[in-house]
Scaffold this active site. Structure first.
Site, mmCIF file in Angstrom:
data_model
loop_
_atom_site.group_PDB
_atom_site.id
_atom_site.type_symbol
_atom_site.label_atom_id
_atom_site.label_comp_id
_atom_site.label_asym_id
_atom_site.label_seq_id
_atom_site.Cartn_x
_atom_site.Cartn_y
_atom_site.Cartn_z
ATOM 1 N N VAL A 1 1.161 -3.720 3.954
ATOM 2 C CA VAL A 1 1.042 -4.971 4.717
ATOM 3 C C VAL A 1 2.297 -5.840 4.636
ATOM 4 C CG1 VAL A 1 -1.471 -5.101 4.730
ATOM 5 C CG2 VAL A 1 -0.170 -6.070 2.800
ATOM 6 N N TYR B 1 -3.967 3.077 7.534
ATOM 7 C CA TYR B 1 -5.231 2.325 7.602
ATOM 8 C C TYR B 1 -6.132 2.905 8.683
ATOM 9 C CZ TYR B 1 -2.548 -1.012 4.784
ATOM 10 O OH TYR B 1 -1.791 -1.584 3.822
ATOM 11 N N TYR C 1 -2.194 -2.523 -10.676
ATOM 12 C CA TYR C 1 -2.262 -2.326 -9.219
ATOM 13 C C TYR C 1 -1.391 -3.334 -8.471
ATOM 14 C CZ TYR C 1 -4.046 -2.107 -4.486
ATOM 15 O OH TYR C 1 -4.136 -2.000 -3.121
ATOM 16 N N LYS D 1 0.490 3.263 -3.032
ATOM 17 C CA LYS D 1 -0.674 4.121 -3.286
ATOM 18 C C LYS D 1 -0.296 5.599 -3.232
ATOM 19 C CE LYS D 1 -3.919 0.755 -1.240
ATOM 20 N NZ LYS D 1 -4.630 0.391 0.014
ATOM 21 N N SER E 1 0.795 -1.234 0.000
ATOM 22 C CA SER E 1 0.000 0.000 0.000
ATOM 23 C C SER E 1 0.828 1.284 0.000
ATOM 24 C CB SER E 1 -0.934 0.032 1.210
ATOM 25 O OG SER E 1 -1.944 -0.919 1.077
#
Lengths: 321, 321, 321, 321
Positions: free
Chosen positions: D264, D246, D194, D70, D67
């Site tokens: 993660v 998160y 992705y 992102k 992540s």
């Protein structure tokens, strides 16, 4: 014994009275092929236990099963594996959410879909049909349905293609099911069998006949053939009453009271069980009903078809309640 | 005509067979007074159309109506104002959410509660009972129920007090309803009538009698009195089938198939309509059933009572499906 | 040192440029007293660390704190009991749901409200203010605020009464909190203190001063008084950035970047920390800002006030990011 | 200028003190390849504006971005098309729901994903990367990142394959996005880019360097290269503060206060902006931080890494608040 001309006349009169209600709906625009249907159509076939068909209105049109197939897959699967097997994999509880909603899954994390009539449950059980491939599974179901209606059936390829392309939401659901380990086969296979079953072409006569068999607890009173067990038929009828008409199932039960399953093609299959204490003579020994009216309301049910069934049930005292 | 000793013996046998299932539930702990009930109790009364009561097990205990009252308020209100008036203010759609959930309201912002058997719908319609005060509204309902059961009824004051104190969630719901403009009276008045109706004491005999009247579409076949219209009875039965047993209504319909309403006190009121084509002789002309078993399952239904009804329905073919 | 006339002129120019944006909002209609405010008003006060006030537009109007009070109760309570005590009872996580939503509680069943700036969290912590009664709790907070602003404060009784009557949704929330055991005092007491704090009257000057104290980590650089710890101020600023502007907090952070808290009265309190490396000279040593513009947008923030702060932050490089 | 041995010693001490916290997490089991990582590892690299790296613990291990990517895609895309283009297609509002939740979409039907750090938003913007194919899009991003870190980067093929197979939930989300018309390319293409970006291998040194560039608003103070605009960097930092960790982003902001993005895989990239008024000398001119600790907590963040950053931020006064 002959058909009853009064019943025939009455049905024709009701068709005319309810035609105007088609403007309360529109054809299913999100599946382009269904969107092309003529929204002004309305037809009904009723079949009694002696084999008399009473058809009025636009009953010469074939249309696709769509969600009506959910009831039939449930029955076919229960026949093959037994009801317990199926009920271990799908629950029979109504849900107030939309038929394609992921909300109740995320909120409640159930160990199986709520019922086989929401898309999540329907895809789950379609994937369980006997056969190693979606083609085999489809053939199994098709054969089961052909046995019920007594003639060959086939898919509407254009509708299948149209749905396959428009099935993003169902793919989302199916991958969600896969993640939740409800789907044992591949998602694309599951969608193939699911969309195939939705695309099977039927007539109002076909729906009337299957409805009659369900009303007679799996038994065809005309051919004297037992197709499935009373136990399976009963659960099918429970599902039709509690979840058969999308999110207006409760209202349909209250105002019509006949176990029924609708599809966004505008079809409705209804099963009128025998009701010896009925206040009227008509269809006291039960009936099957097939309706076609492709202009559907916001809930997804044939707008004029629902109104007409309400009138019929009231006049002829067909409610099971 | 006399009572049938075989039926009596059979019921006593089933009570014994199902007693063990009380361990699958516990008394309702969140209402302290209900929590004090003896969880080992189990009783049933069945009443046939000729007035014969068949009672087995612990049927000498009075208990409070709790959610069973929701069905009765719905009927009383519909009698007074007409069904249309009531259905404009509460819908009849099942919801998969908990009976006290605010989620569906916030998500869907419906223009009326989903059905009168979730707390939101029940509080809404209780508030509509005739009378300027909650006392008057309560008296109206009480009188209506006394007419049905044929003897005076009264409230269990301890249960009322216990619920009044433990009703934070219902207050939250009621204020939400007030904000949504579903409640015309003050919240505290609405809760007072709602909790009063929940606290009315009944016996399994009372429930059996009311169940019989519902099964007979508002008509008491013993006294020959017509209490409410067939139309109202039918919608009541639809609600009992689709939403009567909290979030296991679908399973109850599938496995028992008798319109029923339960309460967290452990009571169940069931209405067995006449079924002339029944495969058995017992209660072919219909029945009313009252069950008491205060050990309730996670859904809120009498654990052993539900199991026993499943057995009875199967053996005596009482399902409406 | 004197005030800087360029800054004063610039602010007056921006007020005029942003006045037109008041049409992007309306006064808060759901609280009748707030609905009566003049939607065309717009005013701003900025206060630098040397005590110079720069006020432009409609700054002579008093208005009520509304949700701005949530930040102040959080600070007052943390001062009294320590930050750890407070953070055990309310989380500091943003939520995408509406400020008065019950959905996240029902879905996630958290062990404390998500943050003190949603109503659930605010009511929870207001109820914890020191004092045996809501009157005492209110006095405690009022005294705390009077110490900050250096003059007596009082409640707007009409607004209090108007909110008390219109607080069905907050009552629903508070009873939900009571059920969840987040509220130790009675719901009516909790609502009384909560609505009182919302009804405290302030001016843009007051907000500017409190904003400056927060920007200076609890220290008043003008009076040299330390009001609360740096640790408390930092968490307050985190909350202002992540949840201070209702559901447009993220956009406000991205486009304005100043810790701020708004209320539906149209007030905004902003805290501009010192930024020695700022690209401009203005307010490099930090500032407090008070804005008043009662025409609020759909999110609940002063429509013109937000636009103006965006312009000011950009031109004078006031963002903390 | 030389590295400061005290800083180095301090970091090594903190690594040892925080190693024990790895037991508060586990490796990401739902992606088998990530699950294989050694949960006992913990490493950190800090880079100051003069180019000094301070590395302690297990910093010789490469791991995948997950992540963290992102944030980088958001920056790369904003560089190419401008921030306005990107913000028209993805919002910047935090949400309290899980990073892979469909609930807020179904409830609120927003016209764009809530932010680019939930999976829905991340997939949406990855699909917008320049290039006709997912390969070209990936190469664009890779090149952008290689420019930042100054050396070639590559994908971990095993992780890519493992994620591709385990991506049912992301497929569900992506088809949902397709249905909502947020995705212009095919779902499989979107998932390919992705998952590729998630699978790019980096070191803690790489993360420290990118973190430093973000802290310096797109400028690399060592090479004197300007990579992206201040405006983009600011929004990136806002997102890192409000949604970067998160569902514990709020707590991280409150207790650490450094803009950061975690993955993660156990990586954390943090950007410490210059803070001339810092109470300590260390990293007063800003820093970039890379952390690796594959034992992640229930929220998805490196358990020991988060604890260690809390300690570092407190001791060296690195919070932006």
């Amino acid at each position: 014994m002959q058909t009853n001309p009064k019943i025939q006349q009455q049905l024709e009169k009701w068709i005319e009275e309810n035609r105007g209600h088609v403007i309360l709906g529109t054809t299913a625009q999100y599946i382009p092929e269904l969107g092309k249907a003529d929204p002004s159509k309305l037809g009904i076939c009723m079949l009694d236990e002696e084999g008399h068909y009473y058809c009025a209105g636009d009953t010469d049109i074939e249309f696709t099963l769509q969600s009506i197939s959910k009831a039939l897959t449930f029955i076919a699967l229960s026949c093959h594996y037994g009801l317990d097997f199926v009920l271990e994999r799908v629950d029979v509880e109504p849900t107030g959410e939309a038929f394609n909603s992921i909300i109740p899954f995320e909120i409640h994390r159930p160990n199986k879909p709520f019922n086989p009539f929401i898309n999540a449950g329907a895809i789950t059980i379609s994937a369980l049909l006997p056969g190693q491939t979606s083609q085999k599974k489809y053939e199994y179901l098709l054969h089961f349905l052909e046995e019920l209606v007594g003639h060959p059936l086939e898919m509407n390829r254009e509708v299948y293609d149209s749905e396959w392309k428009a099935s993003h939401r169902n793919r989302a659901l199916a991958y969600y099911l896969k993640e939740a380990k409800f789907l044992e086969i591949e998602v694309e296979e599951a969608l193939d069998i699911y969309i195939r079953q939705c695309s099977i072409k039927v007539s109002t006569k076909d729906l009337a006949l299957i409805g009659l068999i369900i009303a007679y607890d799996g038994y065809n009173p005309i051919t004297k053939v037992k197709h499935f067990s009373e136990e399976i038929a009963q659960v099918a009828k429970v599902l039709m009453v509690t979840c058969g008409m999308y999110n207006s199932s409760g209202n349909f039960a209250a105002h019509v009271g006949i176990p029924a399953k609708s599809g966004v093609s505008g079809g409705i299959m209804a099963a009128v069980p025998p009701k010896l204490h009925s206040q009227t003579y008509e269809f006291r020994a039960g009936a099957g009903i097939g309706v076609y009216g492709p202009a559907i309301d916001v809930q997804g049910n044939s707008a004029a078809g629902t109104m007409m069934l309400r009138q019929i049930s009231k006049e002829w005292d067909l409610s099971i309640f």
